[in-house]
Design a protein around this motif. Sequence first.
Motif, PDB file in Angstrom:
ATOM      1  N   TRP A 133      40.590  -4.884  -5.968  1.00  0.00           N
ATOM      2  CA  TRP A 133      41.231  -6.149  -6.302  1.00  0.00           C
ATOM      3  C   TRP A 133      42.412  -6.349  -5.357  1.00  0.00           C
ATOM      4  CZ3 TRP A 133      39.756 -10.151  -8.987  1.00  0.00           C
ATOM      5  CH2 TRP A 133      40.681 -11.058  -9.528  1.00  0.00           C
ATOM      6  N   SER A 143      46.431  -9.579 -13.398  1.00  0.00           N
ATOM      7  CA  SER A 143      45.017  -9.935 -13.590  1.00  0.00           C
ATOM      8  C   SER A 143      44.042  -8.843 -13.140  1.00  0.00           C
ATOM      9  CB  SER A 143      44.705 -11.249 -12.863  1.00  0.00           C
ATOM     10  OG  SER A 143      44.988 -11.099 -11.486  1.00  0.00           O
ATOM     11  N   ALA A 144      44.560  -7.730 -12.596  1.00  0.00           N
ATOM     12  CA  ALA A 144      43.652  -6.643 -12.173  1.00  0.00           C
ATOM     13  C   ALA A 144      42.895  -6.120 -13.392  1.00  0.00           C
ATOM     14  CB  ALA A 144      44.456  -5.523 -11.519  1.00  0.00           C
ATOM     15  N   SER A 145      41.601  -5.901 -13.212  1.00  0.00           N
ATOM     16  CA  SER A 145      40.774  -5.443 -14.335  1.00  0.00           C
ATOM     17  C   SER A 145      41.217  -4.050 -14.803  1.00  0.00           C
ATOM     18  CB  SER A 145      39.314  -5.401 -13.902  1.00  0.00           C
ATOM     19  OG  SER A 145      38.569  -4.621 -14.804  1.00  0.00           O
ATOM     20  N   GLU A 146      41.161  -3.861 -16.120  1.00  0.00           N
ATOM     21  CA  GLU A 146      41.495  -2.567 -16.732  1.00  0.00           C
ATOM     22  C   GLU A 146      40.577  -1.461 -16.182  1.00  0.00           C
ATOM     23  OE1 GLU A 146      44.145  -0.607 -18.497  1.00  0.00           O
ATOM     24  OE2 GLU A 146      44.324  -2.792 -18.679  1.00  0.00           O
ATOM     25  N   THR A 147      39.367  -1.852 -15.744  1.00  0.00           N
ATOM     26  CA  THR A 147      38.396  -0.860 -15.260  1.00  0.00           C
ATOM     27  C   THR A 147      38.793  -0.254 -13.908  1.00  0.00           C
ATOM     28  OG1 THR A 147      37.110  -2.564 -14.142  1.00  0.00           O
ATOM     29  CG2 THR A 147      36.457  -2.033 -16.407  1.00  0.00           C
ATOM     30  N   LEU A 148      39.834  -0.805 -13.255  1.00  0.00           N
ATOM     31  CA  LEU A 148      40.245  -0.260 -11.947  1.00  0.00           C
ATOM     32  C   LEU A 148      41.234   0.903 -12.076  1.00  0.00           C
ATOM     33  CD1 LEU A 148      40.577  -3.559  -9.850  1.00  0.00           C
ATOM     34  CD2 LEU A 148      38.733  -1.872  -9.787  1.00  0.00           C
ATOM     35  N   ARG A 171      48.701  -0.062 -15.428  1.00  0.00           N
ATOM     36  CA  ARG A 171      49.262  -1.297 -14.895  1.00  0.00           C
ATOM     37  C   ARG A 171      50.771  -1.184 -14.646  1.00  0.00           C
ATOM     38  NH1 ARG A 171      46.202  -5.733 -15.036  1.00  0.00           N
ATOM     39  NH2 ARG A 171      45.034  -4.793 -16.730  1.00  0.00           N
ATOM     40  N   LYS A 190      39.598   1.350  -7.368  1.00  0.00           N
ATOM     41  CA  LYS A 190      39.302   2.295  -8.447  1.00  0.00           C
ATOM     42  C   LYS A 190      39.205   3.700  -7.850  1.00  0.00           C
ATOM     43  CE  LYS A 190      35.705   3.123 -11.928  1.00  0.00           C
ATOM     44  NZ  LYS A 190      36.522   3.010 -13.144  1.00  0.00           N
TER      45      LYS A 190
END
Length: 391
Positions: A133, A143-148, A171, A190
Amino acid sequence: HPRQPLQPNTPQSCLGIMGGGQLGRMFAHAAQSLGYRVAVLEPEAGCPAAQVAEHHVGTGYEDPDGLAALSALSRHVTTEFENVPADSLKALAMRGFVAPAGDCVSIAQDRLVEKHFFTRCGAQTGVYPAPHWGIADQKDVASASETLFPGILKTVRMGYDGKGQVRVRDREELAAAFAAMRGQVCVLEKMLPLAYEVSVLTARGVDGAAEVYPIAENVHRDGILFTTLVPSPHVSPDVAEKAQKAALDIIGELGYVGVLCIEFFVLQDGSLVVNEMAPRPHNSGHYTIDACVTSQFEQQVRTLAQLPLGDVRQHSPAAMLNLLGDVWFEPDSEIAREPAWDKVLALPGANLHLYGKAEARRARKMGHITFVAATLAEAQLALAQACDILG
Ligand code: ADP
Ligand code: MG
């Protein structure tokens, strides 16, 4: 500009290079061995490449007079470092042949652009970059996905040898790490479960013919390449073939001319992820000097002079050990010493390459040794003995 080979051993046969580090020095050795003269543009006096080149233009990489002087010396110019200003390559291309082209180099200079390019190639290669991201502002942090997470934050520009990278667990750590980057655009990747790392060296000529070297397996320490083993002890024939095909697809898709090295991760489930590319010979390809018919530097010379590519066959298993400035110091101390080269050179299959850098500093690349042997195990044994000697 006409596509015709620059023959060696003529009054015009001078090759130009942007940058004066060890890669430029080894390029010069290969060029001279083939009967070319070499002109180096590099601001630093006495740099590794200028020590061996016939001509040294001692200006900055963007100096118009310096670029004109380089063009006057040589109509065929390449680069030895990734962060050469792409505009300088474009300016040189107005007056002669430049390989690789500035457009290709600029893709490799920006991790986000590079990842977009790899993603686009994915349909063809079947290999994709790590989930990521772009982080340009606080909004992107939010806004970065939690999955990263956990992830690695990397500056998109100017990072090398693990510099400009921070590992972030969540985060909150991302926000702090991004703040410390002082506004530099970054990419959050990730963190992947790596089994091992490989690189694939490729070369492509102006005629579109391309070659790929065997897969090299790389071990890093503190973000810096430590050893390269070829053949790779871990890679399966499937993965090797997939990586080599991906590398050829990528170099073809770029329309690239020159030597290109692509780094891949192999994950614990055996899948392949493309990491980054270097638009030049690569540290993990140094073994080709002593273990292949044509070294990566000779290949760079051949592509630049518009000659046919050389034979990429490996004739000996090889284990390459990087020599960082650390070995010029007593272990865990600031007391300087000269490494015991006589003992290292007594080891079987040792090929020592020192880069002529005046000052040894910790983590600075000072040279490398490639051990060649009838088997990889023998080459690895000699490498282990060298590590003992060098402490
Ligand atoms: P550099 O330009 O400094 O070589 P890299 O992107 O190659 O930067 O990262 C340096 C090293 O960090 C890699 O060789 C690998 O060991 C580790 N690394 C980088 N990205 C990841 C990732 N997404 N997951 C796990 N390890 C990584
Ligand atoms: Mg890397």
